[in-house]
Design a protein around this motif. Structure first.
Motif, PDB file in Angstrom:
ATOM      1  N   GLN A 147       0.824  -1.197   0.000  1.00 14.16           N
ATOM      2  CA  GLN A 147       0.000   0.000   0.000  1.00 14.16           C
ATOM      3  C   GLN A 147       0.864   1.255   0.000  1.00 14.16           C
ATOM      4  N   ASP A 148       0.235   2.383  -0.391  1.00 11.63           N
ATOM      5  CA  ASP A 148       0.935   3.672  -0.369  1.00 11.63           C
ATOM      6  C   ASP A 148       1.053   4.127   1.084  1.00 11.63           C
ATOM      7  N   ARG A 149       2.106   3.679   1.723  1.00 17.30           N
ATOM      8  CA  ARG A 149       2.274   3.938   3.164  1.00 17.30           C
ATOM      9  C   ARG A 149       3.781   4.029   3.478  1.00 17.30           C
ATOM     10  N   GLN A 150       4.137   5.019   4.265  1.00 18.51           N
ATOM     11  CA  GLN A 150       5.542   5.196   4.633  1.00 18.51           C
ATOM     12  C   GLN A 150       6.042   4.000   5.463  1.00 18.51           C
ATOM     13  N   ILE A 151       7.269   3.603   5.219  1.00 18.48           N
ATOM     14  CA  ILE A 151       7.872   2.501   5.984  1.00 18.48           C
ATOM     15  C   ILE A 151       8.478   3.052   7.270  1.00 18.48           C
ATOM     16  N   HIS A 152       8.140   2.423   8.384  1.00 18.11           N
ATOM     17  CA  HIS A 152       8.709   2.807   9.684  1.00 18.11           C
ATOM     18  C   HIS A 152       9.704   1.732  10.108  1.00 18.11           C
ATOM     19  N   LEU A 153      10.967   2.131  10.216  1.00 18.31           N
ATOM     20  CA  LEU A 153      12.037   1.185  10.544  1.00 18.31           C
ATOM     21  C   LEU A 153      12.144   0.954  12.043  1.00 18.31           C
ATOM     22  N   PHE A 154      12.323  -0.305  12.422  1.00 15.71           N
ATOM     23  CA  PHE A 154      12.599  -0.660  13.813  1.00 15.71           C
ATOM     24  C   PHE A 154      13.854  -1.531  13.848  1.00 15.71           C
ATOM     25  N   SER A 155      14.716  -1.250  14.820  1.00 14.04           N
ATOM     26  CA  SER A 155      15.944  -2.015  14.972  1.00 14.04           C
ATOM     27  C   SER A 155      16.234  -2.209  16.462  1.00 14.04           C
ATOM     28  N   ARG A 156      17.324  -2.909  16.751  1.00 12.59           N
ATOM     29  CA  ARG A 156      17.754  -3.140  18.139  1.00 12.59           C
ATOM     30  C   ARG A 156      18.985  -2.297  18.435  1.00 12.59           C
ATOM     31  N   ASP A 157      19.302  -2.164  19.720  1.00 10.06           N
ATOM     32  CA  ASP A 157      20.488  -1.409  20.095  1.00 10.06           C
ATOM     33  C   ASP A 157      21.752  -2.211  19.770  1.00 10.06           C
ATOM     34  N   ALA A 174      25.622  -3.363   5.683  1.00  7.93           N
ATOM     35  CA  ALA A 174      25.143  -2.062   5.192  1.00  7.93           C
ATOM     36  C   ALA A 174      24.814  -1.139   6.364  1.00  7.93           C
ATOM     37  N   GLN A 175      25.072   0.141   6.178  1.00 10.43           N
ATOM     38  CA  GLN A 175      24.829   1.133   7.220  1.00 10.43           C
ATOM     39  C   GLN A 175      23.333   1.299   7.455  1.00 10.43           C
ATOM     40  N   LEU A 176      22.934   1.265   8.712  1.00 11.77           N
ATOM     41  CA  LEU A 176      21.519   1.411   9.081  1.00 11.77           C
ATOM     42  C   LEU A 176      21.102   2.880   8.978  1.00 11.77           C
ATOM     43  N   ALA A 177      19.902   3.138   8.420  1.00  7.99           N
ATOM     44  CA  ALA A 177      19.384   4.509   8.330  1.00  7.99           C
ATOM     45  C   ALA A 177      19.262   5.127   9.722  1.00  7.99           C
ATOM     46  N   ALA A 178      19.541   6.415   9.811  1.00 11.77           N
ATOM     47  CA  ALA A 178      19.580   7.097  11.113  1.00 11.77           C
ATOM     48  C   ALA A 178      18.201   7.249  11.737  1.00 11.77           C
ATOM     49  N   ASN A 179      17.146   7.114  10.934  1.00  9.96           N
ATOM     50  CA  ASN A 179      15.797   7.344  11.479  1.00  9.96           C
ATOM     51  C   ASN A 179      15.154   6.070  12.049  1.00  9.96           C
ATOM     52  N   ALA A 180      15.907   4.994  12.168  1.00 12.13           N
ATOM     53  CA  ALA A 180      15.340   3.738  12.708  1.00 12.13           C
ATOM     54  C   ALA A 180      14.990   3.898  14.189  1.00 12.13           C
ATOM     55  N   ASN A 181      13.828   3.374  14.552  1.00 13.05           N
ATOM     56  CA  ASN A 181      13.426   3.350  15.961  1.00 13.05           C
ATOM     57  C   ASN A 181      14.138   2.190  16.660  1.00 13.05           C
ATOM     58  N   ILE A 182      14.702   2.445  17.833  1.00 17.10           N
ATOM     59  CA  ILE A 182      15.459   1.419  18.550  1.00 17.10           C
ATOM     60  C   ILE A 182      14.618   0.847  19.696  1.00 17.10           C
ATOM     61  N   VAL A 183      14.513  -0.473  19.743  1.00 19.88           N
ATOM     62  CA  VAL A 183      13.767  -1.144  20.824  1.00 19.88           C
ATOM     63  C   VAL A 183      14.735  -2.071  21.569  1.00 19.88           C
ATOM     64  N   PRO A 184      14.437  -2.390  22.854  1.00 17.38           N
ATOM     65  CA  PRO A 184      15.438  -3.059  23.689  1.00 17.38           C
ATOM     66  C   PRO A 184      15.444  -4.585  23.688  1.00 17.38           C
ATOM     67  N   SER A 185      14.449  -5.228  23.060  1.00 18.91           N
ATOM     68  CA  SER A 185      14.387  -6.689  23.179  1.00 18.91           C
ATOM     69  C   SER A 185      13.574  -7.283  22.029  1.00 18.91           C
ATOM     70  N   ASN A 186      13.641  -8.618  21.872  1.00 20.68           N
ATOM     71  CA  ASN A 186      12.800  -9.298  20.870  1.00 20.68           C
ATOM     72  C   ASN A 186      11.322  -9.109  21.175  1.00 20.68           C
ATOM     73  N   GLY A 187      10.973  -9.163  22.453  1.00 20.66           N
ATOM     74  CA  GLY A 187       9.575  -8.976  22.835  1.00 20.66           C
ATOM     75  C   GLY A 187       9.083  -7.582  22.514  1.00 20.66           C
TER      76      GLY A 187
END
Length: 278
Positions: A147-157, A174-187
Motif C-alpha cells: 500500500q501507499d504507506r511510509q515505511i517505519h524502521l525498527f531495529s535493536r540497540d 550495510a549502514q543502518l538509516a539514522a531514522n530507525a526506531n530502537i527497541v530493547p528486546s525481541n519482545g
C-alpha cells in the motif's frame, strides 16, 4: 463418545505416569542444592530460561533463579564482572571477549527474520530489498507492491546479538538509516511492529506468532524446519557463557538445559536443541 472421553483421560494419566519419573530423574541433580542463580543477557534466550527455571524451582523451593535481558553485550559484561552466573549471547564471543576468561555453551539454533504488521499485504522480500529498506533507499511500501504507506524502521540497540546477526548475515554490513526506531528486546520488537501497520523490524524466529507476519525471504519461509535444514540461511547459535568453568548450581542448570527435558523447553520456545558436544 463416553468411551472416547475415558480413553483420552486414561491416555493422559498414562502419559503423566510415564513422563513424570523421567522429569524427576533429570531434576534429581538439584535435590540437595540451595541458593540463587542469576542469569542475564540475550532476550531470545528468556523463554527457554524461564521454562527451565519454573521446573527447577517447582522441584526444589530452596533454589531461586533470576532472569534478566539486556542483550548479548550486557550478558558478556555482567558475567565477566561476576555480576551474574550465566551471561547469555545470541552470537559467538568476539575475540576481545574471549580474553575475559569466559566459557561458551551453545545449546540451540535460532533464525533471525524480518517481521511486519499482519495486515501488510507484502508477502516476500529479497535480500536487496531489505538492505535498501534499512539503508533508507526504499521508504514506501508501494515500491514493494504494498500500500501507499511510509515505511517505519525498527531495529535493536548495538548490544543486541539479534542485531549483530541481522546486520552481518542479512544486511551484509550495510549502514543502518539514522531514522530507525530502537527497541530493547525481541519482545519489545514484536509489540512495536504489531501496533504499527507501516512497520518493519526483525526478531528471533522463536518470537514469531500471529501478532506479526514474517514475509518469505527470497521465497523461503523462516520456519524452524528451514532453519534446521539450512534452507533458510540467516541462522545463529544461542550461547550460555560462564566466567571460568561452571560448578555447583550453575553446572547443574547447564546440564539440565542439555537434558531431554531441556530440549523440550528449547523446542517449545521455537528453537532447535543442540547437544553438549556441539
Amino acid at each position: 463418545m463416553m468411551f472416547k472421553t475415558c480413553s483420552v483421560r486414561l491416555m493422559a494419566i498414562f502419559t503423566l505416569f510415564i513422563s513424570s519419573p523421567l522429569i524427576a530423574d533429570e531434576l534429581s541433580a538439584f535435590d540437595k542444592m540451595s541458593g540463587q542463580l542469576n542469569i542475564a543477557g540475550g532476550t531470545a534466550h528468556i523463554p527457554v530460561m524461564k521454562r527451565a527455571a519454573r521446573q527447577i524451582m517447582g522441584h526444589n523451593p530452596n533454589i531461586r533463579i533470576t532472569i534478566a535481558g539486556g542483550g548479548s553485550g550486557v550478558g558478556v559484561q555482567q558475567v565477566a564482572k561476576g555480576l551474574v552466573d550465566i551471561g547469555n549471547t545470541g552470537r559467538a564471543l568476539k575475540n576481545k571477549e574471549m580474553n575475559l576468561g569466559l566459557n561458551s555453551f551453545a545449546f540451540a539454533i535460532d533464525g533471525v527474520a524480518v517481521i511486519i504488521h499482519p495486515q501488510n499485504p507484502v508477502d516476500d522480500l529479497s535480500q536487496q530489498q531489505i538492505i535498501d529498506i534499512y539503508r533508507g533507499k526504499i521508504t514506501n511500501w508501494r515500491e514493494l507492491g504494498g500500500q501507499d504507506r511510509q515505511i517505519h524502521l525498527f531495529s535493536r540497540d548495538e548490544a543486541s546479538g539479534t542485531r549483530s546477526v541481522f546486520s552481518k548475515k542479512l544486511l551484509k554490513g550495510a549502514q543502518l538509516a539514522a531514522n530507525a526506531n530502537i527497541v530493547p528486546s525481541n519482545g519489545a520488537m514484536k509489540t512495536a511492529v504489531s501496533q504499527d501497520i507501516g512497520a518493519i523490524g526483525y526478531s528471533s524466529v522463536g518470537y514469531i506468532d500471529n501478532m506479526v507476519k514474517a514475509p518469505t525471504y527470497n521465497h523461503i519461509m523462516p520456519t524452524q524446519e528451514a532453519c534446521a535444514s539450512g534452507e533458510y540461511p540467516v541462522v545463529r547459535r544461542l550461547y550460555m557463557n560462564t566466567k571460568g568453568l561452571p560448578d555447583g548450581l550453575t553446572q547443574a542448570f547447564i546440564d539440565y538445559i542439555y537434558s531431554k527435558q531441556g530440549a523440550k523447553h528449547i523446542q517449545a520456545s521455537g528453537y532447535i536443541a543442540l547437544d553438549a558436544k556441539q
